[in-house]
Design a protein around this motif. Structure first.
Motif, PDB file in Angstrom:
ATOM      1  N   ALA A 444      -0.392   8.741   4.093  1.00 49.84           N
ATOM      2  CA  ALA A 444       0.325   8.694   2.806  1.00 49.84           C
ATOM      3  C   ALA A 444       1.818   8.924   3.017  1.00 49.84           C
ATOM      4  CB  ALA A 444      -0.254   9.745   1.852  1.00 49.84           C
ATOM      5  N   LEU A 445       2.160   9.824   3.939  1.00 50.38           N
ATOM      6  CA  LEU A 445       3.575  10.067   4.250  1.00 50.38           C
ATOM      7  C   LEU A 445       4.229   8.817   4.820  1.00 50.38           C
ATOM      8  CD1 LEU A 445       3.720  13.642   5.867  1.00 50.38           C
ATOM      9  CD2 LEU A 445       5.060  12.855   3.905  1.00 50.38           C
ATOM     10  N   ILE A 446       3.522   8.147   5.736  1.00 50.40           N
ATOM     11  CA  ILE A 446       4.068   6.911   6.333  1.00 50.40           C
ATOM     12  C   ILE A 446       4.262   5.846   5.254  1.00 50.40           C
ATOM     13  CG2 ILE A 446       3.639   5.061   8.006  1.00 50.40           C
ATOM     14  CD1 ILE A 446       1.976   7.149   9.637  1.00 50.40           C
ATOM     15  N   LEU A 447       3.274   5.707   4.375  1.00 50.04           N
ATOM     16  CA  LEU A 447       3.397   4.755   3.265  1.00 50.04           C
ATOM     17  C   LEU A 447       4.603   5.109   2.393  1.00 50.04           C
ATOM     18  CD1 LEU A 447      -0.323   4.270   2.128  1.00 50.04           C
ATOM     19  CD2 LEU A 447       1.233   2.456   2.882  1.00 50.04           C
ATOM     20  N   GLY A 448       4.794   6.428   2.155  1.00 53.36           N
ATOM     21  CA  GLY A 448       5.935   6.873   1.358  1.00 53.36           C
ATOM     22  C   GLY A 448       7.260   6.530   2.017  1.00 53.36           C
ATOM     23  N   HIS A 449       7.342   6.713   3.339  1.00 50.84           N
ATOM     24  CA  HIS A 449       8.578   6.374   4.074  1.00 50.84           C
ATOM     25  C   HIS A 449       8.851   4.867   4.003  1.00 50.84           C
ATOM     26  CE1 HIS A 449       9.899  10.129   5.889  1.00 50.84           C
ATOM     27  NE2 HIS A 449       8.648  10.437   6.180  1.00 50.84           N
ATOM     28  N   ILE A 450       7.782   4.076   4.094  1.00 49.33           N
ATOM     29  CA  ILE A 450       7.941   2.613   4.015  1.00 49.33           C
ATOM     30  C   ILE A 450       8.481   2.227   2.633  1.00 49.33           C
ATOM     31  CG2 ILE A 450       6.614   0.448   3.898  1.00 49.33           C
ATOM     32  CD1 ILE A 450       4.824   1.627   6.160  1.00 49.33           C
ATOM     33  N   TRP A 451       7.914   2.842   1.601  1.00 48.46           N
ATOM     34  CA  TRP A 451       8.366   2.557   0.241  1.00 48.46           C
ATOM     35  C   TRP A 451       9.812   3.016   0.056  1.00 48.46           C
ATOM     36  CZ3 TRP A 451       5.803  -0.283  -3.324  1.00 48.46           C
ATOM     37  CH2 TRP A 451       6.348  -0.322  -4.607  1.00 48.46           C
ATOM     38  N   HIS A 452      10.115   4.181   0.627  1.00 48.81           N
ATOM     39  CA  HIS A 452      11.445   4.788   0.508  1.00 48.81           C
ATOM     40  C   HIS A 452      12.532   3.890   1.111  1.00 48.81           C
ATOM     41  CE1 HIS A 452      14.713   7.716   1.316  1.00 48.81           C
ATOM     42  NE2 HIS A 452      14.210   8.409   0.315  1.00 48.81           N
ATOM     43  N   SER A 453      12.132   3.030   2.063  1.00 49.65           N
ATOM     44  CA  SER A 453      13.120   2.158   2.732  1.00 49.65           C
ATOM     45  C   SER A 453      13.736   1.152   1.761  1.00 49.65           C
ATOM     46  CB  SER A 453      12.450   1.396   3.885  1.00 49.65           C
ATOM     47  OG  SER A 453      11.578   0.392   3.378  1.00 49.65           O
ATOM     48  N   GLY A 454      12.993   0.844   0.700  1.00 51.19           N
ATOM     49  CA  GLY A 454      13.505  -0.095  -0.300  1.00 51.19           C
ATOM     50  C   GLY A 454      13.341  -1.551   0.072  1.00 51.19           C
ATOM     51  N   ASN A 455      12.712  -1.839   1.200  1.00 54.25           N
ATOM     52  CA  ASN A 455      12.516  -3.224   1.636  1.00 54.25           C
ATOM     53  C   ASN A 455      11.525  -3.920   0.696  1.00 54.25           C
ATOM     54  OD1 ASN A 455      10.853  -5.320   3.215  1.00 54.25           O
ATOM     55  ND2 ASN A 455      12.622  -5.047   4.550  1.00 54.25           N
ATOM     56  N   SER A 456      11.969  -4.982   0.065  1.00 55.98           N
ATOM     57  CA  SER A 456      11.148  -5.635  -0.969  1.00 55.98           C
ATOM     58  C   SER A 456       9.881  -6.261  -0.381  1.00 55.98           C
ATOM     59  CB  SER A 456      11.970  -6.700  -1.707  1.00 55.98           C
ATOM     60  OG  SER A 456      12.471  -7.659  -0.776  1.00 55.98           O
ATOM     61  N   GLN A 457       9.982  -6.821   0.821  1.00 53.08           N
ATOM     62  CA  GLN A 457       8.814  -7.451   1.453  1.00 53.08           C
ATOM     63  C   GLN A 457       7.726  -6.404   1.731  1.00 53.08           C
ATOM     64  OE1 GLN A 457       9.685  -9.427   5.163  1.00 53.08           O
ATOM     65  NE2 GLN A 457       7.587 -10.144   5.449  1.00 53.08           N
ATOM     66  N   MET A 458       8.137  -5.257   2.253  1.00 51.82           N
ATOM     67  CA  MET A 458       7.155  -4.213   2.568  1.00 51.82           C
ATOM     68  C   MET A 458       6.578  -3.598   1.288  1.00 51.82           C
ATOM     69  SD  MET A 458       8.381  -2.280   6.050  1.00 51.82           S
ATOM     70  CE  MET A 458       9.975  -1.671   5.522  1.00 51.82           C
ATOM     71  N   ARG A 459       7.442  -3.415   0.286  1.00 47.81           N
ATOM     72  CA  ARG A 459       6.947  -2.853  -0.979  1.00 47.81           C
ATOM     73  C   ARG A 459       5.924  -3.776  -1.632  1.00 47.81           C
ATOM     74  NH1 ARG A 459      11.596   0.179  -4.600  1.00 47.81           N
ATOM     75  NH2 ARG A 459      11.840   2.011  -3.245  1.00 47.81           N
ATOM     76  N   ALA A 460       6.212  -5.067  -1.612  1.00 52.42           N
ATOM     77  CA  ALA A 460       5.286  -6.034  -2.215  1.00 52.42           C
ATOM     78  C   ALA A 460       3.936  -6.003  -1.493  1.00 52.42           C
ATOM     79  CB  ALA A 460       5.890  -7.436  -2.150  1.00 52.42           C
ATOM     80  N   ARG A 461       3.984  -5.868  -0.159  1.00 50.15           N
ATOM     81  CA  ARG A 461       2.739  -5.829   0.620  1.00 50.15           C
ATOM     82  C   ARG A 461       1.927  -4.576   0.288  1.00 50.15           C
ATOM     83  NH1 ARG A 461       0.479 -10.130   3.260  1.00 50.15           N
ATOM     84  NH2 ARG A 461      -0.981  -9.424   4.850  1.00 50.15           N
ATOM     85  N   VAL A 462       2.616  -3.449   0.175  1.00 55.21           N
ATOM     86  CA  VAL A 462       1.925  -2.195  -0.150  1.00 55.21           C
ATOM     87  C   VAL A 462       1.272  -2.302  -1.527  1.00 55.21           C
ATOM     88  CG1 VAL A 462       2.261   0.259  -0.706  1.00 55.21           C
ATOM     89  CG2 VAL A 462       3.365  -0.727   1.321  1.00 55.21           C
ATOM     90  N   GLU A 463       2.010  -2.821  -2.518  1.00 56.72           N
ATOM     91  CA  GLU A 463       1.461  -2.934  -3.874  1.00 56.72           C
ATOM     92  C   GLU A 463       0.260  -3.870  -3.910  1.00 56.72           C
ATOM     93  OE1 GLU A 463       5.010  -3.844  -6.299  1.00 56.72           O
ATOM     94  OE2 GLU A 463       4.581  -1.925  -7.286  1.00 56.72           O
ATOM     95  N   LEU A 464       0.361  -4.993  -3.180  1.00 59.14           N
ATOM     96  CA  LEU A 464      -0.748  -5.955  -3.122  1.00 59.14           C
ATOM     97  C   LEU A 464      -2.008  -5.287  -2.553  1.00 59.14           C
ATOM     98  CD1 LEU A 464      -1.940  -8.872  -3.222  1.00 59.14           C
ATOM     99  CD2 LEU A 464      -1.016  -9.194  -0.918  1.00 59.14           C
ATOM    100  N   LEU A 465      -1.849  -4.571  -1.445  1.00 57.73           N
ATOM    101  CA  LEU A 465      -3.005  -3.955  -0.783  1.00 57.73           C
ATOM    102  C   LEU A 465      -3.586  -2.819  -1.615  1.00 57.73           C
ATOM    103  CD1 LEU A 465      -1.582  -3.978   2.849  1.00 57.73           C
ATOM    104  CD2 LEU A 465      -3.507  -5.331   2.018  1.00 57.73           C
ATOM    105  N   LEU A 466      -2.723  -2.087  -2.325  1.00 57.67           N
ATOM    106  CA  LEU A 466      -3.236  -1.043  -3.216  1.00 57.67           C
ATOM    107  C   LEU A 466      -4.097  -1.660  -4.319  1.00 57.67           C
ATOM    108  CD1 LEU A 466      -0.089   1.282  -3.601  1.00 57.67           C
ATOM    109  CD2 LEU A 466      -2.274   1.923  -2.563  1.00 57.67           C
ATOM    110  N   ARG A 467      -3.597  -2.761  -4.925  1.00 65.46           N
ATOM    111  CA  ARG A 467      -4.374  -3.437  -5.986  1.00 65.46           C
ATOM    112  C   ARG A 467      -5.698  -3.957  -5.451  1.00 65.46           C
ATOM    113  NH1 ARG A 467       0.539  -5.769  -7.413  1.00 65.46           N
ATOM    114  NH2 ARG A 467      -0.071  -7.757  -6.479  1.00 65.46           N
ATOM    115  N   GLN A 468      -5.657  -4.573  -4.260  1.00 60.78           N
ATOM    116  CA  GLN A 468      -6.893  -5.122  -3.682  1.00 60.78           C
ATOM    117  C   GLN A 468      -7.947  -4.046  -3.456  1.00 60.78           C
ATOM    118  OE1 GLN A 468      -5.677  -7.223  -0.149  1.00 60.78           O
ATOM    119  NE2 GLN A 468      -5.136  -9.108  -1.263  1.00 60.78           N
TER     120      GLN A 468
END
Length: 510
Positions: A444-468
């Motif tokens: 969860a911490l790693i996911l938080g750091h990825i989100w914190h980076s603000g990179n739109s491509q990575m954020r979109a991937r995280v949101e997609l996988l969470l929904r799935q």
């Protein structure tokens, strides 16, 4: 742990019954206290006679040779006492420990070796009913300065002689037995003797043998629960010494199971010694990070041990994380993260694969925690973008697996009558940690750091996988909230505040 090191098992020593004067057994049908006292008094008389003869004729060995043969025979007869440890408390006051300790100092190395062999038998007891009696002997031996004498003899014996090599083995057995009987002796023996230096020197020898293996076991025992010994070893260049010992296996595997066990002991020692902060610094300075990456790249048997060592070195120590990135460790670490681990006899076990995954997840979490800005941070984040964010896919795979496991344990605990189990909130939390909550928190911490980076491509991937997976960012935040509330102050109140502030920042961004 290590330590790691789990406690080393008791060694079986060579059967020495063939050397014992069995006529003693015929003379003493039942070894009662009276018979035991007679044995001890006869030994003490022979010891006294021999010392007197040596003092009287110091330059004429022929004049005291017979008394030494007789003394050796009496020492062998004393081995019968090993079968009656319940008598030790009565024999200690009349000189059992002090007489045997004095035999350790004998000018004749054969008799000093006989003392070590005898003590190894007398202090070795697996019967709980004998524990108090054998502890009484152990305490008396310590009072008689036996620890110093045993350690001195390790340097005195020459292992080029097979008999004296066996004497070294027996001496290590006595030390192991005493540590088993009185674990608090670990600090005392290292503070008052040169045992750590001897063990370190012995482990640097290139050739493998039984005594080198035994030395690795004793060192692991001494370091396991002793911050003082961990620091002492660091102060005598022990981190570098251990790195030299494991470096012999960077491109080759141990040849036997005993040698393999010794290598595991060495890595257990390395992980223990990396607990104090100053030893992490020594590890980085001695190029320990580079050595562990080389071992991983060689894909030999020590692969998983190298990952475990890096985990210890990098946890809450940014300089090790920075060095790891600088020497191109990311590629090697993320190969393991993606499941590309070398095939060997160990990794067929599910537990091996799981521990490896958890160590790698811990290393990546340490990298995010230790590298907060700059080009190194960009290189780390870049790993999660490459190949269409495949590493985020892998991370979410881990997230769902550990999340399901923790949910299962939580439901199991909810179904129990906790009042009957006398389980408080702390115990309940620990049960969840054992079920995988700690690794889930790191993910969860790693996911938080990825989100914190603000990179739109990575954020979109995280949101997609969470929904799935029918999850939301709130699920991740809940895990991080629980993590935040349970951060301990093991590294001091200031570090606790910093860790909680960083976690709060990630929760706020999510």
């Amino acid at each position: 742990m290590a330590a790691a090191a789990a406690a080393a098992h008791k060694r079986k020593r060579p059967d020495e019954s063939a050397d014992v004067d069995l006529s003693a057994a015929d003379a003493v049908e039942v070894l009662d206290l009276r018979a035991a006292k007679r044995l001890l008094l006869a030994f003490e008389r022979r010891l006294r006679d021999n010392l007197e003869a040596r003092m009287k004729y110091p330059d004429d060995p022929a004049r005291f040779a017979d008394s030494e043969i007789a003394l050796h025979a009496e020492a062998d007869r004393l081995r019968l006492l090993a079968g009656a440890p319940e008598l030790f408390p009565d024999l200690v006051p009349i000189g059992l420990a002090s007489s045997l300790a004095s035999l350790l100092t004998h000018d004749n190395a054969d008799l000093a070796a006989a003392a070590a062999s005898l003590l190894a038998d007398l202090t070795d007891s697996d019967d709980p009913s004998d524990l108090a009696a054998v502890q009484a002997l152990a305490d008396a031996l310590v009072d008689a300065n036996a620890l110093d004498l045993l350690v001195h003899n390790l340097s005195r014996f020459s292992e080029a002689d097979p008999d004296e090599a066996e004497a070294v083995h027996n001496t290590l057995a006595v030390l192991e037995n005493l540590l088993d009987l009185r674990p608090n002796l670990a600090d005392k023996v290292c503070d008052g003797t040169k045992l750590l230096r001897w063990l370190l020197s012995r482990l640097k020898a290139r050739e493998f043998d039984a005594n080198k293996q035994y030395a690795s076991e004793i060192l692991a025992i001494l370091l396991q629960n002793s911050p003082a010994n961990q620091k002492r070893l660091g102060q005598i260049n022990g981190v570098d010494g251990l790195l030299q010992a494991v470096a012999m296996y960077k491109s080759r595997d141990p040849k036997t199971s005993d040698e393999e066990e010794m290598l595991e002991n060495l890595f257990d020692c390395l992980c223990c010694v990396l607990m104090p902060l100053e030893n992490k610094e020594r590890f980085v300075k001695a190029e320990g990070v580079e050595l562990m990456i080389i071992i991983m790249k060689q894909k030999k048997l020590a692969y998983s041990s190298a990952i475990r060592t890096l985990d210890f070195a990098m946890t809450r120590f940014p300089p090790a994380c920075e060095r790891f990135v600088d020497v191109l460790g990311l590629k090697t670490a993320f190969a393991a993260f993606m499941g590309k681990i070398p095939a060997n006899k160990k990794n067929k076990k599910e537990s091996y694969q799981e521990e490896l995954e958890e160590r790698i997840i811990s290393i990546i979490a340490s990298l995010f925690g230790g590298i907060t800005k700059g080009s190194r941070r960009m290189r780390l984040l870049g790993k999660f973008v490459e190949n269409e964010c495949e590493k985020i896919d892998r991370l979410m795979e881990f997230y769902t697996r550990y999340s399901d496991r923790v949910k299962e344990e939580t439901e199991r605990l909810d179904s129990l009558d906790l009042e009957d189990l006398e389980m408080d909130d702390d115990e309940r939390y620990n049960r969840k940690l054992e079920a995988g909550l700690y690794t889930l928190q790191l993910i969860a911490l790693i996911l938080g750091h990825i989100w914190h980076s603000g990179n739109s491509q990575m954020r979109a991937r995280v949101e997609l996988l969470l929904r799935q997976n029918k999850l939301t960012k709130q699920d991740v935040k809940d895990i991080l909230e629980e993590y935040h509330d349970n951060i301990g102050d093991l590294d001091g109140p200031e570090e606790k505040e910093r860790a909680q502030a960083r976690t709060k920042e990630i929760i706020a961004v999510l």
